[in-house]
Structure formats: C-alpha cells, structure tokens
Enzyme design. Structure first.
Site, short mmCIF file in Angstrom:
data_model
loop_
_atom_site.label_atom_id
_atom_site.label_comp_id
_atom_site.label_asym_id
_atom_site.label_seq_id
_atom_site.Cartn_x
_atom_site.Cartn_y
_atom_site.Cartn_z
N LYS A 1 -9.91 48.35 -8.56
CA LYS A 1 -8.88 47.74 -7.71
C LYS A 1 -8.73 48.53 -6.41
CE LYS A 1 -4.21 48.52 -8.40
NZ LYS A 1 -3.60 48.93 -7.12
N ASN A 2 -8.54 49.84 -6.55
CA ASN A 2 -8.21 50.65 -5.37
C ASN A 2 -9.39 50.86 -4.43
OD1 ASN A 2 -5.64 50.74 -6.30
ND2 ASN A 2 -5.64 52.92 -6.84
N CYS B 1 4.51 48.76 -5.83
CA CYS B 1 5.31 49.24 -6.95
C CYS B 1 6.38 50.22 -6.46
CB CYS B 1 4.41 49.96 -7.96
SG CYS B 1 3.45 48.82 -8.96
N ARG C 1 7.52 56.03 -0.64
CA ARG C 1 6.27 55.51 -0.11
C ARG C 1 6.34 55.14 1.38
NH1 ARG C 1 3.14 51.97 -4.60
NH2 ARG C 1 1.36 53.10 -3.76
N ASP D 1 -1.88 58.01 -11.28
CA ASP D 1 -1.95 56.67 -11.88
C ASP D 1 -2.19 56.72 -13.39
OD1 ASP D 1 -1.45 55.55 -9.46
OD2 ASP D 1 -3.49 54.85 -9.08
N ARG E 1 -1.24 42.66 -11.86
CA ARG E 1 -1.66 43.05 -10.50
C ARG E 1 -2.91 43.91 -10.53
NH1 ARG E 1 2.68 45.94 -7.06
NH2 ARG E 1 0.69 46.33 -6.08
C1 UD1 Z 1 -3.08 55.22 -3.43
C2 UD1 Z 1 -3.38 54.34 -4.62
C3 UD1 Z 1 -2.36 54.57 -5.72
C4 UD1 Z 1 -2.30 56.05 -6.08
C5 UD1 Z 1 -2.09 56.90 -4.83
C6 UD1 Z 1 -2.18 58.39 -5.10
C7 UD1 Z 1 -4.40 52.38 -3.64
C8 UD1 Z 1 -4.29 50.94 -3.37
N1 UD1 Z 1 -3.33 52.95 -4.22
O1 UD1 Z 1 -1.80 54.85 -2.94
O2 UD1 Z 1 -2.74 53.80 -6.86
O3 UD1 Z 1 -1.23 56.27 -6.97
O4 UD1 Z 1 -3.10 56.58 -3.84
O5 UD1 Z 1 -3.40 58.71 -5.67
O6 UD1 Z 1 -5.41 53.00 -3.41
N2 UD1 Z 1 3.03 59.49 1.82
C9 UD1 Z 1 3.90 59.76 2.86
N3 UD1 Z 1 3.66 59.17 4.07
C10 UD1 Z 1 2.60 58.33 4.28
C11 UD1 Z 1 1.73 58.06 3.22
C12 UD1 Z 1 1.97 58.65 1.99
O7 UD1 Z 1 4.85 60.51 2.70
O8 UD1 Z 1 2.46 57.83 5.41
C13 UD1 Z 1 3.28 60.09 0.49
C14 UD1 Z 1 3.60 58.99 -0.55
O9 UD1 Z 1 4.96 58.63 -0.52
C15 UD1 Z 1 3.21 59.72 -1.83
C16 UD1 Z 1 2.01 60.56 -1.41
O10 UD1 Z 1 2.09 60.67 0.00
O11 UD1 Z 1 4.26 60.56 -2.25
C17 UD1 Z 1 0.67 59.94 -1.79
O12 UD1 Z 1 0.53 58.68 -1.21
P1 UD1 Z 1 -0.88 58.04 -0.82
O13 UD1 Z 1 -1.97 58.99 -1.17
O14 UD1 Z 1 -0.79 57.56 0.57
O15 UD1 Z 1 -0.93 56.82 -1.82
P2 UD1 Z 1 -1.29 55.32 -1.50
O16 UD1 Z 1 -2.43 55.26 -0.55
O17 UD1 Z 1 -0.06 54.56 -1.23
#
Ligand code: UD1
Length: 417
Positions: A22-23, A116, A121, A304, A396
């Site tokens: 998925k990711n 989610c 986030r 995850d 999902r």
């Molecule tokens: C992706 C994955 C998700 C996984 C996560 C961490 C997909 C579709 N989803 O989510 O399944 O759980 O990586 O491995 O690939 N953060 C900030 N500011 C930002 C971006 C992120 O503070 O602009 C924080 C987030 O709140 C979180 C952490 O960084 O605490 C990690 O987030 P991130 O690695 O960006 O996860 P996703 O890309 O949303």
C-alpha cells in the site's frame, strides 16, 4: 458500516502470500502525474486507499483503467491542479500529489490531508521543503496554494526523517535544472521503490535507502511499466496472525530484508522462523514470550506493526513494554483490547502489557487501520465470538484479509449493517 465476525480459537496453518505494498503504491501512483504519458503498474493492492488515489488521478484529468492488480494511468491531459477537498480528507497520502503536480506544472492547490487519527500529523516539513525549493506557499481558509516560476534545486536537511516529506521532495525535484540533496531522508523500503520507479521512468535519483538522497533533474520522462514491491506490514500482520494462534504458516512473495526487525522480535517471542529467498516459514510455540519494543524510523521496528505485535503480547507469558516513538496517539486501540480481557496500561508513549492466558470474544470497534487489524488478531485467538465494528479502517489497507485468514483455517466473515 461493516463489521467482522470472528469465531476465535482456530490455529492458522498453511500457505499464503503477500500482496503489493500500500505505502509504495500510493506515492508511485501520484508520481505517474510527472510523466506526460502512460504508466502501467502491476501488483497494486485492490484496497480502498488505492481506489482513492485513482479518484484523485481522475479528478485531475488522468484516464485510469484498473483490472484486478493492474492499474494503467494516462496522464497526458491533466486539466486541473487542485486536489478536491473531499478526497484530500479521505487519506494522508493525498498530500503526495502536491509534489508530483508541482514537479510537472509548478503550481498546485490542496488542503490539509485526512487519514488515520494516530497523532497530530502536521505537514510542516513538506511545506518548509517546498519553500526551500523556491515555491511560494500561501494558506487561505484551509487551502494551501503553491506556485513558482521555477523549482530551484537545493539542499534540504529534514528535522525528522519523514516518509511523506522525503517523497514529496523527490517528486518535486525530478524535473528541475540541477541537483537537490535530501539530508536526514527517510530510509524506508517504500522510498527505494519510489526511486526505482522514477529512475525506470527516466529520472536520475540515487541514495534512497540511505539518509542522503540526490535527485538530479532531467528534462523528459518516458512511459514505464512497474511491479510494486510486497507489503511488509501485511507480511508482518499475517505472520503475527499465525503467531498469536499458535499456528504454523508459510508466507510467500515476501521481501525478507524488509521485515528483519519484526522477525527478530517474533524469534525473541519464541517463534521458530525459517527463511528462504522470498519465503518465510513461522512455527509458533505453545505460548509466546513477552518482548520489549521501541518503534523507530526504518530500519528500526515499524510503528505500523506496533498495534499488531501488541495483540500478540496480550497473551504472552510475562510483561512486555512498548515505546511508541513516531506517533503520539497510537494507543487508541488498547481500550478496545481491554474489553477482550487484555491487561494494558498506557503511560505517555509507553504501553505496559501484562500477558494473560486468555482473551474473550467481545464487541469492539476499529479505531484506525493497524489498531483495527490488532483487534482482528485478538479475535482470532479469543474464546468465543468477536465482532469488530468500523472495519472500513481495515479495508483501507488490507487486500482480501478475510479470505487469506480463512484459507489458513480462521473463521471470519464480514457483515454490512
Ligand atoms: C508514512 C506511512 C505510515 C507510517 C509512517 C511512519 C504512508 C502512506 N504512510 O506516513 O503508514 O506509519 O510513514 O513510518 O507511507 N511529521 C511532522 N511534520 C511533517 C511530517 C511528519 O511533524 O510535515 C511527523 C508526524 O506527525 C509523525 C512523524 O513525523 O509523528 C512521522 O511521519 P511521516 O514519516 O511523515 O509519516 P507519513 O509519511 O505520514
């Protein structure tokens, strides 16, 4: 709303396989926008989130055909640069379209993404990176309007190795004049898959899988066919389903390297693991043993898998301690597990799980995708019948979960109310 009904207590035994990731699919589907042509993707999981990506692609003007796990995207005639708000709210990954649309057209409008509820986030790292690339980011009544004459290649040092921000920078930088370097980049396997896909399309990217990624801009891209990597979280979920029921399964089409941290924990918990090239055999012991887990960015233990492993530890002998370091609100599901007899205490980002011999069938509600999967696992081992409500969350992210589990001897079916 749909629910799963699970008759617990069946050992999972047999052979199954892992679907496409998925990711990895979600950013690669968004990346198809960069090429003024046709992208053929294979091994795309047939799940709600990939369907939502198709809806966004169509809303931009792409022609999309889907047949089982094959998705063909024709991005020749993109007519819109705005991602519809209702689709943005459906899923977090919609934000990855921003980098792709900006990369091709130097302008994009979108809103804050949904997904989610596992923490705040924010997308500040994405927006800061866009600004560093010379893009003007303007916010107006919840809309984020980005534009520039030209994306300026630069060096971007991420405060945190965010998966989504790394992907967005890669996508925005593919068609620039010069080299962008991402320092403290996310190292997740899905980033490597995105790099491989983009390079096949004609991009020049190196370093994915390490914490420094270099994207050297190119002028043109070409049509491409690409096979998505296997889903490492689904692999982990299926292995844990066998582990929690005291079962024995062979899992095919796995990238074993991607699930190394989980295999280590399952071994520590007493499971016998045998590895062949793209196959894992797991034989569970009579009772799992407690283990401690700290979630970390890759190659650490994946956030995850936290909820799914927690379900297993609820019935392990001894006390396990989990520390969730990535998302600050990822323990909602534990309240539901407690209804099934689990003994879990949460203190900030720590969960203390006192193993108990039995869980009991109950009516519970999925709170998010992986938390929902953890309730399914608990239902598989619980005494009696479990009803997991709100399984839209689970649908999902898992392709044919019910069918795969039933083929291994589980008794689980879906009802719609
Ligand atoms: C992706 C994955 C998700 C996984 C996560 C961490 C997909 C579709 N989803 O989510 O399944 O759980 O990586 O491995 O690939 N953060 C900030 N500011 C930002 C971006 C992120 O503070 O602009 C924080 C987030 O709140 C979180 C952490 O960084 O605490 C990690 O987030 P991130 O690695 O960006 O996860 P996703 O890309 O949303």
């Amino acid at each position: 709303m749909s629910s799963y009904i699970i008759e617990g207590g069946k050992k999972l035994v047999g052979e199954t396989f892992v679907s496409g990731s998925k990711n990895a699919s979600l950013p690669i589907m968004a990346a198809s926008v960069l090429n003024k042509g046709v992208t053929k993707l294979y091994n795309v999981p047939n799940i709600h989130d990939t369907q939502m990506m198709i809806e966004i692609l169509k809303s931009l003007g792409c022609k999309v055909k889907k047949n089982q796990n094959k998705v063909v995207i024709d991005s020749k005639n993109i007519t819109k640069f705005e991602i519809p708000e209702n689709l943005m709210h459906q899923m977090r990954s919609s934000v990855i379209f921003a980098g792709a649309i900006l990369g091709r057209y130097k302008k994009a409008t979108f809103s804050y993404p949904g997904g989610c509820d596992i923490g705040a986030r924010p997308i500040d790292l994405h927006l800061k990176a866009f600004e560093k690339l010379g893009i003007t980011v303007h916010q107006n009544f919840g809309k984020i309007i980005c534009n520039t004459e030209e994306i300026i290649p630069t060096e971007i040092n991420l405060d945190f190795p965010s998966v989504g921000a790394t992907e967005n920078i890669m996508l925005a930088s593919v068609l620039t004049k010069g080299t962008t370097t991402i320092i403290n980049a996310a190292m997740e396997p899905e980033i490597v898959d995105l790099q491989n896909f983009l390079n096949r399309m004609g991009a020049k990217i190196e370093g994915a899988g390490s914490n420094v990624i270099k994207i050297t801009g190119v002028i043109n891209l070409k049509d491409v066919s690409y096979n998505i990597m296997p889903d490492r979280i689904e692999a982990g979920t299926l292995l844990c389903s066998a582990a929690i029921t005291g079962g024995e399964i062979t899992l095919k089409k796995v990238n074993v390297n991607h699930i190394a941290p989980l295999l280590e924990k399952l071994t520590e918990a007493g499971c016998k693991i045998q590895i062949k090239t793209d196959e894992v055999k797991l034989k569970a012991q009579k009772r799992l043993k407690a283990v401690n887990i700290k979630t970390m960015p890759y190659p650490g233990f994946p956030t995850d898998m936290q909820a799914i492993m927690a379900a297993c530890l609820c019935i392990a002998s001894g006390t396990s301690v989990i520390v969730e370091n990535i998302f600050e609100n990822r323990y909602k599901y534990t309240g539901e597990l407690s209804k099934m007899g689990a003994k879990i205490n949460i203190e900030g980002k720590t969960a203390i799980i006192k193993g108990t011999r039995k869980l009991y069938g109950s009516k519970v509600k999925a709170t998010d995708l992986r938390g929902g999967a953890s309730l399914v696992l608990a239902g598989l081992v619980a005494k009696g019948t479990t009803k997991v409500e709100n399984i839209e969350y689970i649908l999902r992210g898992y392709e044919n979960l019910e069918e795969k589990l039933n083929n291994l001897g589980a008794e689980i079916y879906m009802i719609k109310e």
